[in-house]
Structures are given as structure tokens and as C-alpha cells.
Design an enzyme around this catalytic site. Sequence first.
Site, PDB file in Angstrom:
ATOM      1  N   ILE A  12       0.843  -1.208   0.000  1.00 37.07           N
ATOM      2  CA  ILE A  12       0.000   0.000   0.000  1.00 37.07           C
ATOM      3  C   ILE A  12       0.875   1.254   0.000  1.00 37.07           C
ATOM      4  CG2 ILE A  12      -1.864   1.216   1.205  1.00 37.07           C
ATOM      5  CD1 ILE A  12      -2.642  -1.569   2.420  1.00 37.07           C
ATOM      6  N   ASP A  31      11.915   1.205   5.742  1.00 35.71           N
ATOM      7  CA  ASP A  31      11.362  -0.156   5.759  1.00 35.71           C
ATOM      8  C   ASP A  31      12.484  -1.111   6.132  1.00 35.71           C
ATOM      9  OD1 ASP A  31      10.213  -2.763   4.851  1.00 35.71           O
ATOM     10  OD2 ASP A  31       8.680  -1.483   3.952  1.00 35.71           O
ATOM     11  N   PHE A  80       2.652   2.875   7.993  1.00 37.88           N
ATOM     12  CA  PHE A  80       2.213   1.608   7.400  1.00 37.88           C
ATOM     13  C   PHE A  80       2.929   0.418   8.021  1.00 37.88           C
ATOM     14  CE2 PHE A  80       1.805   4.564   3.706  1.00 37.88           C
ATOM     15  CZ  PHE A  80       0.524   4.261   3.268  1.00 37.88           C
ATOM     16  N   SER A 124      -7.496  -0.924  10.247  1.00 41.50           N
ATOM     17  CA  SER A 124      -8.111  -1.991   9.446  1.00 41.50           C
ATOM     18  C   SER A 124      -9.542  -2.216   9.890  1.00 41.50           C
ATOM     19  CB  SER A 124      -7.296  -3.272   9.670  1.00 41.50           C
ATOM     20  OG  SER A 124      -7.979  -4.392   9.195  1.00 41.50           O
ATOM     21  N   TYR A 148      -3.199  -9.987  15.461  1.00 37.46           N
ATOM     22  CA  TYR A 148      -2.982  -8.909  14.497  1.00 37.46           C
ATOM     23  C   TYR A 148      -4.007  -7.789  14.718  1.00 37.46           C
ATOM     24  CZ  TYR A 148      -3.586  -6.251  10.226  1.00 37.46           C
ATOM     25  OH  TYR A 148      -3.756  -5.213   9.345  1.00 37.46           O
ATOM     26  N   LYS A 152      -3.810  -3.584  15.949  1.00 35.32           N
ATOM     27  CA  LYS A 152      -4.434  -2.409  15.314  1.00 35.32           C
ATOM     28  C   LYS A 152      -5.299  -1.654  16.320  1.00 35.32           C
ATOM     29  CE  LYS A 152      -2.582  -2.742  11.347  1.00 35.32           C
ATOM     30  NZ  LYS A 152      -1.507  -1.797  11.030  1.00 35.32           N
ATOM     31  N   PHE A 177     -10.761  -1.400   4.285  1.00 33.91           N
ATOM     32  CA  PHE A 177     -11.482  -2.647   4.070  1.00 33.91           C
ATOM     33  C   PHE A 177     -10.539  -3.576   3.271  1.00 33.91           C
ATOM     34  CE2 PHE A 177     -15.523  -2.475   6.265  1.00 33.91           C
ATOM     35  CZ  PHE A 177     -15.279  -1.304   6.951  1.00 33.91           C
ATOM     36  N   ASN A 198      -4.951 -14.313   1.359  1.00 34.77           N
ATOM     37  CA  ASN A 198      -6.110 -13.507   0.976  1.00 34.77           C
ATOM     38  C   ASN A 198      -6.614 -13.894  -0.414  1.00 34.77           C
ATOM     39  OD1 ASN A 198      -4.247 -11.152   2.642  1.00 34.77           O
ATOM     40  ND2 ASN A 198      -6.274 -11.721   3.367  1.00 34.77           N
ATOM     41  N   ARG A 230     -17.298  -9.232   0.832  1.00 37.27           N
ATOM     42  CA  ARG A 230     -16.370  -8.236   1.375  1.00 37.27           C
ATOM     43  C   ARG A 230     -16.388  -6.978   0.507  1.00 37.27           C
ATOM     44  NH1 ARG A 230     -16.664 -11.705   4.413  1.00 37.27           N
ATOM     45  NH2 ARG A 230     -15.060 -12.830   5.617  1.00 37.27           N
ATOM     46  N   GLY A 293     -13.216 -18.450  11.861  1.00 35.83           N
ATOM     47  CA  GLY A 293     -13.055 -17.025  12.144  1.00 35.83           C
ATOM     48  C   GLY A 293     -13.673 -16.108  11.101  1.00 35.83           C
TER      49      GLY A 293
HETATM   50  P1  NAD Z   1       3.075  -4.935   3.450  1.00 35.18           P
HETATM   51  O1  NAD Z   1       3.553  -6.094   4.251  1.00 35.18           O
HETATM   52  O2  NAD Z   1       3.242  -4.978   1.973  1.00 35.18           O
HETATM   53  O3  NAD Z   1       3.717  -3.563   3.997  1.00 35.18           O
HETATM   54  C1  NAD Z   1       4.145  -3.409   5.328  1.00 35.18           C
HETATM   55  C2  NAD Z   1       5.617  -3.022   5.266  1.00 35.18           C
HETATM   56  O4  NAD Z   1       6.084  -2.775   6.591  1.00 35.18           O
HETATM   57  C3  NAD Z   1       6.492  -4.118   4.670  1.00 35.18           C
HETATM   58  O5  NAD Z   1       7.253  -3.575   3.595  1.00 35.18           O
HETATM   59  C4  NAD Z   1       7.405  -4.558   5.825  1.00 35.18           C
HETATM   60  O6  NAD Z   1       8.678  -4.928   5.370  1.00 35.18           O
HETATM   61  C5  NAD Z   1       7.409  -3.299   6.681  1.00 35.18           C
HETATM   62  N1  NAD Z   1       7.656  -3.491   8.120  1.00 35.18           N
HETATM   63  C6  NAD Z   1       7.054  -4.351   8.973  1.00 35.18           C
HETATM   64  N2  NAD Z   1       7.532  -4.172  10.213  1.00 35.18           N
HETATM   65  C7  NAD Z   1       8.456  -3.175  10.148  1.00 35.18           C
HETATM   66  C8  NAD Z   1       9.275  -2.533  11.107  1.00 35.18           C
HETATM   67  N3  NAD Z   1       9.280  -2.889  12.382  1.00 35.18           N
HETATM   68  N4  NAD Z   1      10.111  -1.536  10.680  1.00 35.18           N
HETATM   69  C9  NAD Z   1      10.135  -1.166   9.369  1.00 35.18           C
HETATM   70  N5  NAD Z   1       9.361  -1.738   8.416  1.00 35.18           N
HETATM   71  C10 NAD Z   1       8.531  -2.734   8.815  1.00 35.18           C
HETATM   72  O7  NAD Z   1       1.525  -4.737   3.829  1.00 35.18           O
HETATM   73  P2  NAD Z   1       0.435  -3.738   3.228  1.00 35.18           P
HETATM   74  O8  NAD Z   1      -0.673  -4.576   2.733  1.00 35.18           O
HETATM   75  O9  NAD Z   1       1.052  -2.725   2.363  1.00 35.18           O
HETATM   76  O10 NAD Z   1      -0.057  -3.083   4.602  1.00 35.18           O
HETATM   77  C11 NAD Z   1       0.392  -1.823   5.048  1.00 35.18           C
HETATM   78  C12 NAD Z   1      -0.307  -1.511   6.354  1.00 35.18           C
HETATM   79  O11 NAD Z   1      -1.723  -1.532   6.136  1.00 35.18           O
HETATM   80  C13 NAD Z   1      -0.042  -2.527   7.467  1.00 35.18           C
HETATM   81  O12 NAD Z   1       0.058  -1.839   8.687  1.00 35.18           O
HETATM   82  C14 NAD Z   1      -1.275  -3.395   7.442  1.00 35.18           C
HETATM   83  O13 NAD Z   1      -1.537  -3.976   8.696  1.00 35.18           O
HETATM   84  C15 NAD Z   1      -2.340  -2.387   7.070  1.00 35.18           C
HETATM   85  N6  NAD Z   1      -3.529  -2.996   6.452  1.00 35.18           N
HETATM   86  C16 NAD Z   1      -3.383  -3.820   5.372  1.00 35.18           C
HETATM   87  C17 NAD Z   1      -4.514  -4.409   4.810  1.00 35.18           C
HETATM   88  C18 NAD Z   1      -4.400  -5.373   3.650  1.00 35.18           C
HETATM   89  O14 NAD Z   1      -5.308  -6.187   3.449  1.00 35.18           O
HETATM   90  N7  NAD Z   1      -3.340  -5.321   2.842  1.00 35.18           N
HETATM   91  C19 NAD Z   1      -5.779  -4.141   5.340  1.00 35.18           C
HETATM   92  C20 NAD Z   1      -5.882  -3.279   6.426  1.00 35.18           C
HETATM   93  C21 NAD Z   1      -4.749  -2.711   6.984  1.00 35.18           C
HETATM   94  C1  WQD Z   2     -12.044 -12.630   1.669  1.00 38.10           C
HETATM   95  C2  WQD Z   2     -13.116 -13.676   1.378  1.00 38.10           C
HETATM   96  C3  WQD Z   2     -12.788 -15.738   2.563  1.00 38.10           C
HETATM   97  C4  WQD Z   2      -9.088 -16.870   0.506  1.00 38.10           C
HETATM   98  C5  WQD Z   2      -8.338 -10.151   5.746  1.00 38.10           C
HETATM   99  C6  WQD Z   2      -7.948  -9.804   7.158  1.00 38.10           C
HETATM  100  C7  WQD Z   2      -8.264  -8.367   7.463  1.00 38.10           C
HETATM  101  C8  WQD Z   2      -7.644  -7.425   6.413  1.00 38.10           C
HETATM  102  C9  WQD Z   2      -7.927  -7.865   5.025  1.00 38.10           C
HETATM  103  C10 WQD Z   2      -5.579  -6.528   7.240  1.00 38.10           C
HETATM  104  C11 WQD Z   2     -13.576 -14.421   2.622  1.00 38.10           C
HETATM  105  C12 WQD Z   2     -12.670 -15.956   1.068  1.00 38.10           C
HETATM  106  C13 WQD Z   2     -10.225 -16.212   0.925  1.00 38.10           C
HETATM  107  C14 WQD Z   2      -9.225 -18.096  -0.209  1.00 38.10           C
HETATM  108  C15 WQD Z   2     -11.617 -17.879  -0.060  1.00 38.10           C
HETATM  109  N1  WQD Z   2      -6.213  -7.370   6.531  1.00 38.10           N
HETATM  110  N2  WQD Z   2     -11.466 -16.706   0.654  1.00 38.10           N
HETATM  111  N3  WQD Z   2     -10.495 -18.546  -0.476  1.00 38.10           N
HETATM  112  O1  WQD Z   2     -10.663 -12.311   5.611  1.00 38.10           O
HETATM  113  O2  WQD Z   2     -11.976 -10.363   4.652  1.00 38.10           O
HETATM  114  O3  WQD Z   2      -9.736  -9.963   5.565  1.00 38.10           O
HETATM  115  O4  WQD Z   2      -7.626  -9.263   4.858  1.00 38.10           O
HETATM  116  O5  WQD Z   2      -5.995  -5.727   8.040  1.00 38.10           O
HETATM  117  O6  WQD Z   2      -7.770  -8.126   8.742  1.00 38.10           O
HETATM  118  O7  WQD Z   2      -8.674 -10.670   8.053  1.00 38.10           O
HETATM  119  O8  WQD Z   2      -9.936 -11.195   3.452  1.00 38.10           O
HETATM  120  O9  WQD Z   2      -9.076 -11.979   1.285  1.00 38.10           O
HETATM  121  O10 WQD Z   2      -8.675 -13.404   3.343  1.00 38.10           O
HETATM  122  O11 WQD Z   2     -10.981 -13.231   2.406  1.00 38.10           O
HETATM  123  O12 WQD Z   2     -12.753 -18.345  -0.310  1.00 38.10           O
HETATM  124  O13 WQD Z   2      -8.236 -18.752  -0.593  1.00 38.10           O
HETATM  125  O14 WQD Z   2     -12.552 -14.672   0.514  1.00 38.10           O
HETATM  126  O15 WQD Z   2     -13.431 -16.815   3.169  1.00 38.10           O
HETATM  127  O16 WQD Z   2     -14.951 -14.694   2.465  1.00 38.10           O
HETATM  128  P1  WQD Z   2     -10.672 -11.046   4.899  1.00 38.10           P
HETATM  129  P2  WQD Z   2      -9.558 -12.467   2.599  1.00 38.10           P
END
Ligand code: NAD
Ligand code: WQD
Length: 339
Positions: A12, A31, A80, A124, A148, A152, A177, A198, A230, A293
Site C-alpha cells: 500500500i 522499511d 504503514f 483496518s 494482528y 491495530k 477494508f 487472501n 467483502r 473465524g
Molecule cells: P506490506 O507487508 O506490503 O507492507 C508493510 C511493510 O512494513 C512491509 O514492507 C514490511 O517490510 C514493513 N515493516 C514491517 N515491520 C516493520 C518494522 N518494524 N520496521 C520497518 N518496516 C517494517 O503490507 P500492506 O498490505 O502494504 O499493509 C500496510 C499496512 O496496512 C499494514 O500496517 C497493514 O496492517 C495495514 N492494512 C493492510 C490491509 C491489507 O489487506 N493489505 C488491510 C488493512 C490494513
Molecule cells: C475474503 C473472502 C474468505 C481466501 C483479511 C484480514 C483483514 C484485512 C484484510 C488486514 C472471505 C474468502 C479467501 C481463499 C476464499 N487485513 N477466501 N479462499 O478475511 O476479509 O480480511 O484481509 O488488516 O484483517 O482478516 O480477506 O481476502 O482473506 O478473504 O474463499 O483462498 O474470501 O473466506 O470470504 P478477509 P480475505
Amino acid sequence: MRILLTGGAGYIATHTAVELIAQGHDVVLVDNLVNSHPEAVRRVERITGRTIAFHVGDCADPEVLEKVFAEHEIDAVVHFAGLKAVGESTAQPLRYYRNNLDAMLTLCEVMEARGVRRLVFSSSATVYGACEQVPITEDMPLGVTNPYGATKLFGERILTDLADASPDWHITLLRYFNPIGAHPSGLIGEDPNDVPNNLFPYLTKVAGGKLPVLRVYGDDYDTVDGTGVRDYLHVVDLARGHVAAIDHIDDRAGVGVYNLGTGRGTSVLEAVRAFERAVGRSLPYEVVARRPGDIATCYAAPDAARRDLGWTALHTVDDACEDAWRWQQANPDGYRTAT
Ligand code: NAD
Ligand code: WQD
């Protein structure tokens, strides 16, 4: 403004760096590369035509952050950095609490010492726990179902306490989301280290022939077709949500909290169909048992972000599938393809 992005090489953050630069901001990235690849930063440089200040180091290490703040005049931070795999957090809770909370606390201490008090935090929808009432508004009850999610929720709490104690802080909590897709250039995208957990990264690997079949976790939910629903949000829209948050960070002191989602739900089977349209052929899947879950349905009420930040998601799930597929085709082994 000059914005520090912690976790700056991640999925992100790299997309956010591109959008911040496009809107005239400067970025500095830090990072520790625990879940990312330095090639991602080089790709941001290619897209933007800019040289990016990139520091490799851990945000939990005060010396690393002090050096970053000493070298750059930072105006605001988007935090992030963090570990993000739900299943892994249940298996390794101490690692998740240590990493995510230490990084947050160290960052806030260094920011306080430097007098930089503008912060956007990657939260999140997971903080809504098992909440099944939709659409989800920001005032709904919070709860968590895994370590996790707890990091958050604690992160939000730490920042809220900090703002209560010290009125100079301007903090925005963004509750994402489900981010999906990739940059339309095909140069940056999601690059999971292991087998993805995911849905969309998994589907992308199935489409690319890297994994044999998608397992659909349950088709007996009370939803349109029985599969989980979702709120999937294009990562470029999500990135622009951060630009909007930064542009409005001076509007008021204290804590602002916003859902970033589309407000629309998509089922697993609808997602499969959308990806099939992007790829131009059918994709193999099999229905298996529910994943422990999981909840049936989760989607955002995104009205607060529209009202206060002027932000709305513009892309469709089909757009995200096309962009994810372009990224997968150009980089079959992610950033390792290039090295
Ligand atoms: P990502 O793993 O691609 O990015 C996170 C980055 O943080 C990575 O590059 C990792 O190397 C770095 N990192 C972790 N711990 C560190 C530390 N102690 N010091 C320095 N760098 C560190 O994940 P993303 O999907 O880009 O997520 C970014 C943020 O958004 C995270 O906080 C994640 O929890 C949050 N988030 C992600 C999602 C999702 O589904 N991708 C959803 C909701 C929230
Ligand atoms: C989406 C849908 C699964 C994989 C997670 C984290 C949440 C957030 C985003 C960081 C669900 C279904 C999935 C597969 C499937 N991350 N599924 N087969 O669970 O909504 O959210 O990621 O903050 O905290 O919990 O996302 O992509 O895992 O699942 O059928 O191989 O897809 O059951 O209905 P989720 P997801």
C-alpha cells in the site's frame, strides 16, 4: 509537504508514494524489508521519474528513526509499517505484538521529540471484530478476534491517548477494508512472500498458473450466492485516500477516524467471475469448508471520508482484476522476476 512513509517498500505504501508525488508532495521511505523487496522502491522511481529517499531499517529502533528525522525535514508521517498476516499472528503472537507495538511507540516518541505531530495510521476493518451489521460505520462497537487485530486496536488506542494528553497532535486513523489490484502501469503490485492467505492474491496466482486451484471457503453463508461478501477496494483508490487524509490533516486537532471502502459488497464467486473476465478464461475453484473465524458479510459505510476528506473510491472490482492481472503477467515471480 514532506511525508515519511514507514513500511514504505510495502504494497500500500508504494502506491501511496506514487499518488503523493503526483499531488506535489515529497516522500521519504523507511522499511526493514521483512515483507518487501527493494525493487519495489526502484519501480516507484520509474513510475514517478524521481529519486526516492529510502532508508533500510527497523522502526522499532530509535536510532534508525532519529537518523531519518535528522536527515529530512519531515512534516507528517503515514505509519504503514507492521506485520499483517492474521493466521501467522495467531501462531506467533509475541512477534506481532513486539513488532507492531514497538514500531508504533518508537515512532511516536521520536515524532514527539522532534515536534512532528501529524500522523496517519494504517488501521483496518479488522477492528470491528465479528461485527455483522452492515454497512459498518465508524461508531460501531470494536473488538478483535486475533493478535494482528489487537495490534491495530491497541495502536488506535495509543494514538487516541496521545492526542488526549497533548492537543498539538493531529492524527487520522484510516480503517481499510479489503485492498486489491495493482498500479495500472503493471510496475508495482502485491507480492506475497509465501502462499497467499487472501482471496485476490491467491486468485492472481491461480490465474498465473502458480497455484493449481482456488479453495472457496464455504458456500452456505446467508449471502447472495452463499459465499463470503467483502468490500474490495482498488489500491490506487486507497492510496488516494491517504493523500486526502494528508491534505486534510490540519483541519482539526485530535483524532479523526475514517473507513476507506467502496460501500459495496462482492461475494467470492462474483470475485472469481470478475477475475475470469480480466483473464479471458475460466479459473479452477472448489468449494471447501468455511475458514474458521470468517464472517458472512462485511462492507463499509464510506460517508465520513466523503464528507470530511472529499474522498470516494472510483475504481471497480473489474478494474482491479485487470490491473492485478497485468501486474502478474509482467512479474510472474513478483519483484524477484527483476533480480
Ligand atoms: P506490506 O507487508 O506490503 O507492507 C508493510 C511493510 O512494513 C512491509 O514492507 C514490511 O517490510 C514493513 N515493516 C514491517 N515491520 C516493520 C518494522 N518494524 N520496521 C520497518 N518496516 C517494517 O503490507 P500492506 O498490505 O502494504 O499493509 C500496510 C499496512 O496496512 C499494514 O500496517 C497493514 O496492517 C495495514 N492494512 C493492510 C490491509 C491489507 O489487506 N493489505 C488491510 C488493512 C490494513
Ligand atoms: C475474503 C473472502 C474468505 C481466501 C483479511 C484480514 C483483514 C484485512 C484484510 C488486514 C472471505 C474468502 C479467501 C481463499 C476464499 N487485513 N477466501 N479462499 O478475511 O476479509 O480480511 O484481509 O488488516 O484483517 O482478516 O480477506 O481476502 O482473506 O478473504 O474463499 O483462498 O474470501 O473466506 O470470504 P478477509 P480475505
